[in-house]
Motif scaffolding. Structure first.
Motif, mmCIF file in Angstrom:
data_model
loop_
_atom_site.group_PDB
_atom_site.id
_atom_site.type_symbol
_atom_site.label_atom_id
_atom_site.label_comp_id
_atom_site.label_asym_id
_atom_site.label_seq_id
_atom_site.Cartn_x
_atom_site.Cartn_y
_atom_site.Cartn_z
ATOM 1 N N GLU A 111 0.713 -1.310 -0.015
ATOM 2 C CA GLU A 111 0.236 0.043 -0.258
ATOM 3 C C GLU A 111 0.718 1.544 -0.137
ATOM 4 O O GLU A 111 0.122 2.001 -0.769
ATOM 5 C CB GLU A 111 -0.842 -0.490 1.061
ATOM 6 N N SER B 45 -12.018 5.216 6.624
ATOM 7 C CA SER B 45 -11.653 3.850 6.728
ATOM 8 C C SER B 45 -10.391 3.869 5.280
ATOM 9 O O SER B 45 -9.531 4.881 4.574
ATOM 10 C CB SER B 45 -11.944 2.595 6.321
ATOM 11 N N SER C 299 -7.020 -1.159 -2.451
ATOM 12 C CA SER C 299 -7.083 -1.014 -1.746
ATOM 13 C C SER C 299 -8.416 -0.721 -0.033
ATOM 14 O O SER C 299 -7.872 0.113 0.053
ATOM 15 C CB SER C 299 -5.990 -1.889 -0.659
ATOM 16 N N PRO D 214 -9.701 -2.181 4.067
ATOM 17 C CA PRO D 214 -10.356 -3.581 4.612
ATOM 18 C C PRO D 214 -11.390 -4.535 4.786
ATOM 19 O O PRO D 214 -12.001 -3.249 4.388
ATOM 20 C CB PRO D 214 -9.693 -2.843 6.042
ATOM 21 N N PRO D 215 -11.278 -5.615 5.104
ATOM 22 C CA PRO D 215 -12.851 -5.871 4.715
ATOM 23 C C PRO D 215 -13.816 -5.302 6.463
ATOM 24 O O PRO D 215 -15.444 -5.565 6.100
ATOM 25 C CB PRO D 215 -12.743 -7.509 5.485
ATOM 26 N N GLU D 216 -12.830 -4.842 7.085
ATOM 27 C CA GLU D 216 -14.068 -4.338 8.346
ATOM 28 C C GLU D 216 -15.119 -3.703 8.024
ATOM 29 O O GLU D 216 -15.126 -2.335 8.602
ATOM 30 C CB GLU D 216 -12.956 -4.635 10.013
ATOM 31 N N ARG E 155 -15.024 -0.359 1.187
ATOM 32 C CA ARG E 155 -15.205 -1.270 0.031
ATOM 33 C C ARG E 155 -16.263 -1.250 -0.739
ATOM 34 O O ARG E 155 -15.982 -1.795 -2.022
ATOM 35 C CB ARG E 155 -14.876 -2.702 0.922
#
Length: 152
Positions: free
Chosen positions: A48, A59, A82, A84-86, A91
């Protein structure tokens, strides 16, 4: 059908999908998009630091834009994101833009109206701060495209 002039076909289809879903289900649709965020290619996965952070997002979100072909209005744009899934909302927004803009020409990306994030109809489901994050993503994409295409 919503008014999607100057919106590339894939992105217009996504905007129309959101328009056809009742308000309470739009957030669910956004969360489905979060599961569909394309994986990073190996050159960016875990790197990243070689991508640009979109600090306006609540985020951590990192973005890379690459052009294919001769720099200019006809070059194809490729997006790599990129998130994060959280952070499913972030996303989801990233996935909408990646799926809607990946592979289209520089000219078409630059012609996308800045209000496209608002056209998803999520104002009732999300805070203005989150919506600004998607607007910032689109702005960063357009700035990067403009600079790489030599149109800055």
């Amino acid at each position: 059908m919503t008014e999607n002039t100057a919106v590339p076909p894939a992105l217009a289809e996504i905007v129309d999908d959101f328009a056809q879903v009742p308000d309470p289900e739009r957030l669910e649709l956004l969360l489905e998009f979060s599961d569909e965020l394309p994986a990073l290619p190996e050159r960016y996965d875990g790197h990243e630091d070689e991508m640009e952070q979109v600090v306006e997002c609540q985020s951590p979100l990192f973005l890379a834009v690459e052009l294919e072909g001769e720099p200019g209005p006809d070059a194809a744009v490729h997006l790599f994101v990129s998130a994060p899934p959280e952070a499913p909302t972030t996303r989801g927004f990233a996935s909408v833009l990646a799926q809607g803009l990946n592979g289209v020409s520089v000219a078409d990306v630059l012609a996308v109206p800045d209000d496209v994030p608002n056209r998803l109809g999520l104002a009732k489901a999300l805070t203005p701060l989150r919506l600004r994050g998607m607007t910032a993503m689109l702005g960063r994409i357009k700035r990067n495209v403009r600079e790489q295409a030599g149109l800055a």
